[in-house]
Design a protein around this motif. Structure first.
Motif, PDB file in Angstrom:
ATOM      1  N   LEU A 165      -1.781   0.768  -8.706  1.00 23.62           N
ATOM      2  CA  LEU A 165      -0.697   0.264  -8.299  1.00 23.62           C
ATOM      3  C   LEU A 165       0.115  -0.624  -9.001  1.00 23.62           C
ATOM      4  O   LEU A 165       1.042  -0.437  -9.164  1.00 23.62           O
ATOM      5  N   HIS A 168       6.840  -2.816  -0.576  1.00 21.35           N
ATOM      6  CA  HIS A 168       6.310  -1.921  -1.583  1.00 21.35           C
ATOM      7  C   HIS A 168       6.887  -2.349  -2.902  1.00 21.35           C
ATOM      8  O   HIS A 168       6.266  -1.709  -3.917  1.00 21.35           O
ATOM      9  N   GLY A 180       0.949  -1.301  -0.007  1.00 22.51           N
ATOM     10  CA  GLY A 180      -0.115  -0.037  -0.183  1.00 22.51           C
ATOM     11  C   GLY A 180       0.840   1.137  -0.081  1.00 22.51           C
ATOM     12  O   GLY A 180       2.081   1.257   0.150  1.00 22.51           O
ATOM     13  N   GLU A 181       0.111   2.293  -0.259  1.00 22.84           N
ATOM     14  CA  GLU A 181       0.808   3.720  -0.406  1.00 22.84           C
ATOM     15  C   GLU A 181       1.683   3.937   0.922  1.00 22.84           C
ATOM     16  O   GLU A 181       1.204   3.653   2.085  1.00 22.84           O
ATOM     17  N   SER A 182       2.801   4.874   0.740  1.00 28.19           N
ATOM     18  CA  SER A 182       3.377   4.926   1.880  1.00 28.19           C
ATOM     19  C   SER A 182       2.611   6.043   2.806  1.00 28.19           C
ATOM     20  O   SER A 182       1.869   6.822   2.345  1.00 28.19           O
TER      21      SER A 182
END
Ligand SMILES: Nc1ncnc2c1ncn2[C@@H]1O[C@H](COP(=O)(O)OP(=O)(O)OP(=O)(O)O)[C@@H](O)[C@H]1O
Ligand SMILES: Nc1ncnc2c1ncn2[C@@H]1O[C@H](COP(=O)(O)OP(=O)(O)OP(=O)(O)O)[C@@H](O)[C@H]1O
Ligand SMILES: [Mg+2]
Ligand SMILES: [Mg+2]
Lengths: 331, 329
Positions: free
Chosen positions: B263, B222, B57-59
């Motif tokens: 993503l 990531h 998932g996103e930072s």
């Protein structure tokens, strides 16, 4: 002036128990205006030490440049005093450090750290600098920038700290950006956004970039040329296309084979057997990759290869190539 | 001991139910709590014995916070963490110590997480000494055996962490995490700091050790190709919520959530002759202190509909084993 950065025969050593060991050993390359040059190589091969040498931010009393030349826009900077470097650092050349945790000051707010650099290098008022800081944070995709300016580094996630470092590094529109693993802590969507941002700044300001990364996908997308380092030396220097389609050094070939691919399912990933020799155990002569090299010949452990041209804009340092044998009188 | 392992073998080793972890935001000169960063805001998943669940998932979306809450390094605000069927969120003192043996963490940063001036032997023996009484000789043997397992030379025992490269330090961290023979390992970006060739060594090692010790992993990363290689199932997180969870093949072959699609499209392709077809996300990244109404992703979603700003979609099964939180389904 087409050359932004020229590094010639750079040697950087560390004092370990009274003896000097070289982490960067005779490295030469240049970065042209607007060019993005990638640097790849195994952990510990000297990428960060090389960057810190250019910035003259080596740990005092432990690390030092022992030879070679560093020219920035034609001017020799390796003998500069700290005061002279302070005028260049952050403004002309700036750096994104590999470890955002250790390079942000934990006792100051994010805003303070950006404002400080803006006030140091440009003629603006404090409130203007603060607004600029918020804008910079927004540009690197930080949510609620007007709140984050007043927060401390420990309140941010790893990737957010990394983006703060990026904001600081581009604050003064540098001519040369040294980016040491700038996106390692970021997920791919944010990474894509940051890379786009860096590219647009590079085009707008004619900025040059020295991009250190272990993500070969990033290299493929961003770089014009690539330097491949192994154990303190450059083993190959070429265009990005050659790196992917025509790698020559045995180390580079193995490196390219170990990329995990999203489109191929494997049980075990390709690795390079063995480990890189430590600074203290670096062989005095011969190729430094010899112990791990599948194509090693007996003379590889005694004859040190030169970095020589093997094709158009393609330099390799390996005894598989005739041109890499040291010339008579040098042996 | 053996009885319980057998009893739970086929069941979930870890079950996280409606977990929330909030950080207080202090303000004013009395430093009163004026709000919360909702770092983890309703996360549920389970991991079977011996399985690897990838968490991506996103930072800033709350991955590390989730991991640290499971390790009880942070207190949860709400929800349950069932480890072998027992809720561990409220454990204190001795029972918490017992659980700590079974759940270990591998940290992202091999530079920051080891004390450079500590001898490797002592780094790895520390957790054992905290929990078990052992003679010095047998302790040393055990540690050397662990070092060998993770591919470090025997003489590493007497060296300092700062004498090792990033990949070797990560091996030291792994040896330390393995020392107490844990059941569950939370690996928070264990290879992000490593170059590809060292990265593949460490990933191969983790897989070997998983087979040998029947380890269960929560694998936070990531790099989606790394996650794909390591995981059986993958959970995608966005702004404190799980938005999609499925077998890894389904996630990569038919990502359902628009965020997952973005993503996957953003993975840089290691080939300079191929241009990627990225879905560029527009709009501002929302703040976990003030998450948007409705679906947390709707302000940036290319497929958002009227409904999306009104009600928050719940995770529902759209295919066997594939759950997604999105009004499109
Ligand atoms: N302060 C120091 N004291 C002694 N040796 C050091 C110091 N800093 C770096 N070195 C050594 O110099 C060599 C090069 O390190 P450097 O940090 O440049 O590697 P790197 O290529 O950046 O690796 P990574 O990909 O892991 O960041 C290594 O052998 C390292 O151990
Ligand atoms: N100690 C803290 N105090 C206040 N807020 C925090 C703290 N640690 C994290 N946060 C906030 O919680 C949110 C989630 O952070 P977390 O570290 O869990 O993200 P992450 O998913 O691990 O991100 P990354 O991929 O960048 O490591 C972020 O918005 C962050 O600002
Ligand atoms: Mg480095
Ligand atoms: Mg994290």
């Amino acid at each position: 002036m087409n050359l932004m950065l020229e590094v010639k025969n750079l040697k950087t050593g560390f004092d370990i128990e009274g003896e000097i060991y070289h982490a960067v050993d005779d490295v030469s390359f240049s970065v042209k205006k607007r060019q993005i040059v990638g640097v790849v190589g195994e952990s510990g091969c000297g990428k960060s030490v090389m960057s810190l040498s250019i910035m003259q931010l080596l740990p005092k009393g432990i690390g030092q440049i022992t030879g070679g030349e560093i020219k920035f826009r034609g001017e020799n900077i390796e003998g500069h005093t700290n005061d002279e470097m302070n005028k260049i650092r952050g403004k002309e050349i700036s750096m994104i450090f590999q470890e955002p945790m250790t390079s942000l000051n934990p006792v100051f707010t994010i805003g303070f750290q950006i404002v400080e650099i803006l006030l140091n290098h440009s003629n603006i008022t404090k409130p203007e600098a603060r607004n600029k800081a918020i804008e910079l944070l927004k540009n690197v995709g930080i949510p609620r920038p007007e709140k984050i300016v007043d927060e401390y580094p420990h309140q941010l996630s790893g990737g957010m700290r990394q983006r703060v470092m990026i904001a600081i590094s581009i604050a003064c529109q540098p001519k040369l950006l040294i980016a040491d693993e700038p996106t390692t802590a970021l997920d791919v969507t944010v990474q894509a956004q940051i890379l786009e941002l860096l590219k647009s700044i590079q085009k707008k300001n004619d900025m040059s970039v020295l991009l250190i990364t272990h993500d070969l996908g990033v290299v493929a997308e961003m770089c014009d040329e690539v330097i491949i380092m192994y154990a303190g030396k450059i083993v190959e220097k070429t265009s990005v296309d050659n790196l992917f389609y025509n790698p020559q050094h045995p180390y580079t070939k193995l490196l390219m084979a170990s990329i995990p691919r999203i489109d191929v399912e494997v049980n075990e990933l390709t690795t390079i057997q063995g480990i890189v020799p430590s600074l203290k155990n670096m062989p005095k002569s011969g190729c430094r990759f010899v112990e791990r090299c599948p194509s090693a010949k007996p003379e590889c452990s005694t004859v040190t290869p030169l970095l020589a041209n093997v094709g158009y804009e393609h330099e390799v340092s390996c005894l598989l190539y005739e041109g890499c044998y040291p010339r008579e009188g040098m042996r | 001991m053996n009885d319980t392992t057998i009893k739970y073998e086929k069941e979930n080793l870890l079950e996280v139910k409606n977990l929330k972890t909030y950080y207080p935001i202090k303000g004013g000169f009395l430093r009163k709590t004026v709000g919360h960063v909702k770092a983890v805001d309703n996360v549920s998943f389970s991991i079977k014995n011996g399985e690897t669940l990838g968490l991506v998932g996103e930072s800033g979306c709350g991955k590390s916070t989730t991991g640290r809450t499971i390790l009880r390094l942070l207190d949860s605000t709400e929800g349950q963490i069932l480890f072998k069927g027992q809720d561990i969120t409220k454990l204190q003192g001795k029972s918490l110590r017992e659980i700590r043996k079974d759940i270990q963490m591998i940290f992202q940063d091999p530079y920051a997480s080891l004390n450079p001036m500590q001898m490797v032997g002592s780094v790895v023996s520390e957790p054992i000494m905290n929990f078990q009484k052992k003679s010095l000789a047998s302790l040393k043997n055990e540690v050397i055996e662990l070092l060998r397992k993770v591919g470090l030379p025997e003489d590493a025992y007497y060296k300092y962490a700062h004498e090792f490269s990033g990949g070797q330090r990560q091996r030291i961290g792994i040896a330390r995490a393995l020392a107490l023979r844990p059941k569950l390992i939370v690996a928070d970006e264990p290879v992000s700091a490593l170059d590809v060739s060292v990265q593949s060594q460490v990933l191969n090692l983790l897989k070997e050790l998983q087979d040998e010790f029947n380890l269960t992993f929560l694998f936070i990363a990531h790099d989606l190709s790394v996650v794909k290689h390591m995981s059986d199932r993958i959970a995608v997180m966005y702004l404190g919520n799980i938005v999609e969870i499925a077998e890894k093949e389904s996630i990569y072959e038919e990502p359902k959530h628009p965020y997952t699609q973005a993503l996957i499209s953003a993975i840089p392709i290691p080939d300079p002759r191929k241009k990627s077809n990225r879905i560029i996300l527009k709009g501002d990244v929302p703040s976990p202190a003030n998450p948007p109404q409705g679906c947390p992703f709707h302000p940036r979603c290319p497929q958002a509909m009227a409904e999306c700003s009104l009600s928050k979609p719940l995770l529902k099964e759209v295919k066997s084993g594939h759950r997604v939180a999105c009004h499109l389904y």
